[in-house]
Design a protein around this motif. Structure first.
Motif, PDB file in Angstrom:
ATOM      1  N   TYR A   1      -2.552 -44.187 -22.854  1.00  0.00           N
ATOM      2  CA  TYR A   1      -1.996 -43.009 -23.676  1.00  0.00           C
ATOM      3  C   TYR A   1      -3.369 -42.242 -24.055  1.00  0.00           C
ATOM      4  O   TYR A   1      -3.183 -40.782 -23.915  1.00  0.00           O
ATOM      5  CB  TYR A   1      -1.435 -43.567 -24.927  1.00  0.00           C
TER       6      TYR A   1
ATOM      7  N   LYS B   1      -0.594 -49.058 -21.757  1.00  0.00           N
ATOM      8  CA  LYS B   1      -1.497 -49.596 -22.661  1.00  0.00           C
ATOM      9  C   LYS B   1      -2.293 -48.391 -23.477  1.00  0.00           C
ATOM     10  O   LYS B   1      -2.191 -47.284 -23.183  1.00  0.00           O
ATOM     11  CB  LYS B   1      -2.629 -50.628 -22.346  1.00  0.00           C
ATOM     12  N   TRP B   2      -2.876 -48.654 -24.569  1.00  0.00           N
ATOM     13  CA  TRP B   2      -3.543 -47.561 -25.219  1.00  0.00           C
ATOM     14  C   TRP B   2      -4.495 -46.611 -24.505  1.00  0.00           C
ATOM     15  O   TRP B   2      -4.723 -45.687 -24.616  1.00  0.00           O
ATOM     16  CB  TRP B   2      -4.155 -48.050 -26.713  1.00  0.00           C
TER      17      TRP B   2
END
Lengths: 361, 309
Positions: B129, B125-126
């Motif tokens: 990252y 998920k963000w």
């Protein structure tokens, strides 16, 4: 089927269909290409290599030429003469204000000097071609072009990284494969030595070696030897482990039964099978060489003038960073981008060449 | 266990001995001495100085004299700072470096595991990252770039933090912030990446599936089962991390003008102050060896599968 049948190198799958065999390298290349960050890293590293090593052929300015009228010019697309004139006039106005405000006659001398420089610059600005130069990344404290200096600094840094990595890989491969293949007291001796070197405060040893050098010696050469001498440890351990795990496998047995000697077995059979892991560790070590070299240059123990590496440029930039931040930021950014790209490329190579790696994250 | 500790402890002695020997001869073989300055001294005075520091004796005698002194914890006089012994110099600087190092390692450990756990739980998920990009940045940017840039932004432009100095100055604890961040960055990044990787691996293991199958709540599974197993690689990393932080503080102490052993080391290396360099190397080696020693023991305590014979 005759041996020289063209179809001989094509494999069949369980449905008796011909499939194109994929070599380890082709497979790794395919995996690497799918990793976008690694591909980006590869491009950046490639561009750096071309620019830094092709610098002599490209139209860059000299990295050693000093120009006293162009000191500490900010990055700009305007011709140097215009930028310098603007800077001098700004300084003149500041000085005049300071003289009026605090009544300091001692500043008069400075004012006079600046006025003379302005007169000189105005006289030359249209005739002298040097004032037509454009310093897109500014100049340093001696009026040298920052772009050229950063590129030549990169040349030295990357050079040291490359030579260091190659030397470390060479020593590591030879000692690691000797120890792993022969075993016994040789392995023990190498192993103990590696253990000992690991417990040495490594950068400190390099600092001692660098500080021992007589001034004026060829410090780049010694620097890379000093770093490479201590950096082969990890590679030798990795190679040793790989060789030990492979040396009793069937294909080695087969080679031996056909009369292959130790040298042939090591160089034709064992090492090619360890190449993947050697490449991975070398790529991951490459940025740390550059960092170590720059670390020493930063402390004033690395590359000596007139040469400059990224580390030297950063440490020069630190000195005037409040007034002339570009002198710090230009080499710092150039170096960071390269290290960033190298790290992504190294991670990508590891995932591509060693898909079962435990270290994947 | 106690036999292991004793044996491990004894194996330290030859290592230390070799380190002392190596640094002694390396430094003595170097051209130029601590007294070969810009100004040429008259030969008689030079001879007197040499005699005072026993440097006119054969190298072997000097070596044994030095070993004898080191065994009495006497690292000798400093050649440059006439009124101070190496013990004085290092004794004053040692607590500074150790405080800086432990604070940086502690921060790296806490922040690194928190970030690592978060991104493992939010895999792909963000958050994941974002955290991992920060981690690569932390690994790629060297301390001598991070330090000056932090200083430029927070001390010189924004004026939130003092540029340099150490606790005793007026700014107090604020002086610690930038050195700690600079020093911890790469280790924080490594720990975050490692804990993420090992957490993901452990979450797929059989005993975690069993724990879930028993009907334990996800929070309990993570806290009681996953974390314990996932922390092991991080513990092994603490040894190298600590030694890296201690050596890395050489540069950080230089940037932020911190009176620690790293600064002394660089200065004595530039001054060819033999006894100080050697004393510093000995102190550094002891720190590194002690760190690895503690980690070995911790590892045995944490992982029941490892037994010491």
């Amino acid at each position: 089927m005759p041996l020289n049948d063209k179809n001989n190198d094509r494999a069949t799958n369980e449905f008796n269909q011909y499939v194109k065999p994929v070599s380890l390298w082709a497979d790794a290349w395919k995996r690497l290409r799918r990793n976008k960050m690694a591909v980006l890293g590869m491009w950046i590293v490639g561009i750096y290599m071309v620019v830094t090593f092709g610098a002599a052929l490209l139209p860059f300015k000299s990295y050693t030429e000093q120009e006293m009228l162009h000191i500490n010019l900010p990055p700009s697309f305007k011709p140097a003469g215009v930028v310098a004139l603007g800077q001098l006039e700004g300084r003149k106005a500041d000085l005049e204000a300071a003289i009026v405000k605090s009544g300091r006659p001692d500043l008069k001398q400075d004012l006079e000097r600046i006025e003379n420089e302005i007169v000189q610059l105005k006289g030359e600005i249209d005739t002298d071609p040097k004032h037509k130069r454009v310093y897109i990344l500014g100049t340093d404290y001696l009026g040298r072009d920052m772009l050229a200096r950063t590129i030549y600094g990169g040349q030295i840094s990357i050079m040291i990284g490359l030579i260091g990595t190659l030397t470390a890989a060479m020593i590591g491969i030879v000692l690691g494969s000797l120890g792993g293949y022969l075993g016994g007291w040789i392995d023990n001796l190498i192993g103990r030595f590696v253990d000992l070197m690991y417990s040495l405060p490594y950068m400190l040893v390099v600092i001692i070696i660098m500080s021992m050098l007589p001034t004026g010696s060829n410090s780049i050469f010694v620097l890379y030897i000093a770093i490479a001498m201590i950096s082969w440890l990890t590679i030798s351990r990795v190679v040793r482990g790989q060789i030990i795990s492979l040396k009793n496998s069937e294909f080695v047995e087969a080679a031996r039964s056909m009369g292959a000697g130790s040298g042939r077995i090591i160089f034709r059979h064992l090492l090619p099978n360890s190449l993947g892991i050697i490449i991975i560790y070398s790529t991951l070590q490459f940025p740390s060489f550059i960092m170590n070299e720059s670390f020493l240059s930063f402390l004033g123990l690395g590359v000596s003038a007139p040469r400059a590496s990224w580390g030297t440029l950063v440490s020069e930039g630190v000195q005037g960073m409040q007034l002339y931040p570009w002198r710090l930021l230009v080499p710092a950014v150039a170096m960071t981008v390269f290290l960033f790209a190298m790290n992504f490329l190294g991670d990508g190579l590891r995932d591509a060449l060693d898909p079962q790696s435990k270290n994947r994250n | 266990m106690s036999r292991f500790i004793v044996r491990r402890f004894l194996s330290v002695i030859p290592t230390l001995f070799i380190i002392v020997t190596l640094s002694f001869f390396l430094i003595r073989l170097a051209p130029g001495g601590p007294f070969s300055g810009e100004k040429k001294l008259p030969p008689e005075i030079m001879a007197n100085i040499m005699r005072k520091y026993h440097m006119d004796e054969p190298l072997v005698n000097q070596y044994f004299r030095y070993i004898g002194d080191v065994l009495h914890f006497d690292l000798g006089p400093s050649y440059r700072y006439k009124d101070q012994t190496v013990n004085d110099l290092i004794g004053n600087a040692f607590p500074v470096s150790i405080l800086l190092g432990t604070l940086a390692l502690g921060t790296a450990l806490v922040l690194g595991t928190i970030v690592g756990i978060t991104s493992a739980l939010k895999q792909n998920k963000w958050q994941d990252y974002a955290a991992m990009s920060v981690a690569v940045l932390g690994i790629s940017v060297p301390a001598f770039v991070v330090g000056p840039i932090l200083m430029l932004i927070f001390a010189l432009k924004l004026k939130w933090l003092p540029t340099s100095g150490w606790l005793s100055s007026r700014a107090g604890a604020l002086t610690l912030i930038m050195p700690i961040i600079t020093l911890m960055m790469p280790y924080f990044a490594y720990i975050a990446r490692m804990s993420r990787g090992s957490l993901i691996e452990v979450m797929r293991s059989d005993y975690v599936r069993t724990a879930r199958a028993k009907g334990l709540k996800e929070g309990v599974v993570i806290r009681k089962h996953v974390l314990k197993g996932a922390m092991l690689p991080i513990v092994t990393y603490l040894g190298p991390a600590f030694s890296g932080i201690i050596t890395g503080s050489v540069v950080v102490e230089q940037i932020f003008v911190i009176p620690g052993i790293g600064r002394i080391f660089v200065q004595s290396a530039l001054n060819r102050d033999y006894t100080v360099i050697m004393g510093d190397v000995i102190v550094y080696s002891i720190i590194l060896i002690a760190a690895n020693f503690v980690v070995d023991i911790l590892y045995g305590l944490l992982d029941p599968r490892i037994s010491y014979k």
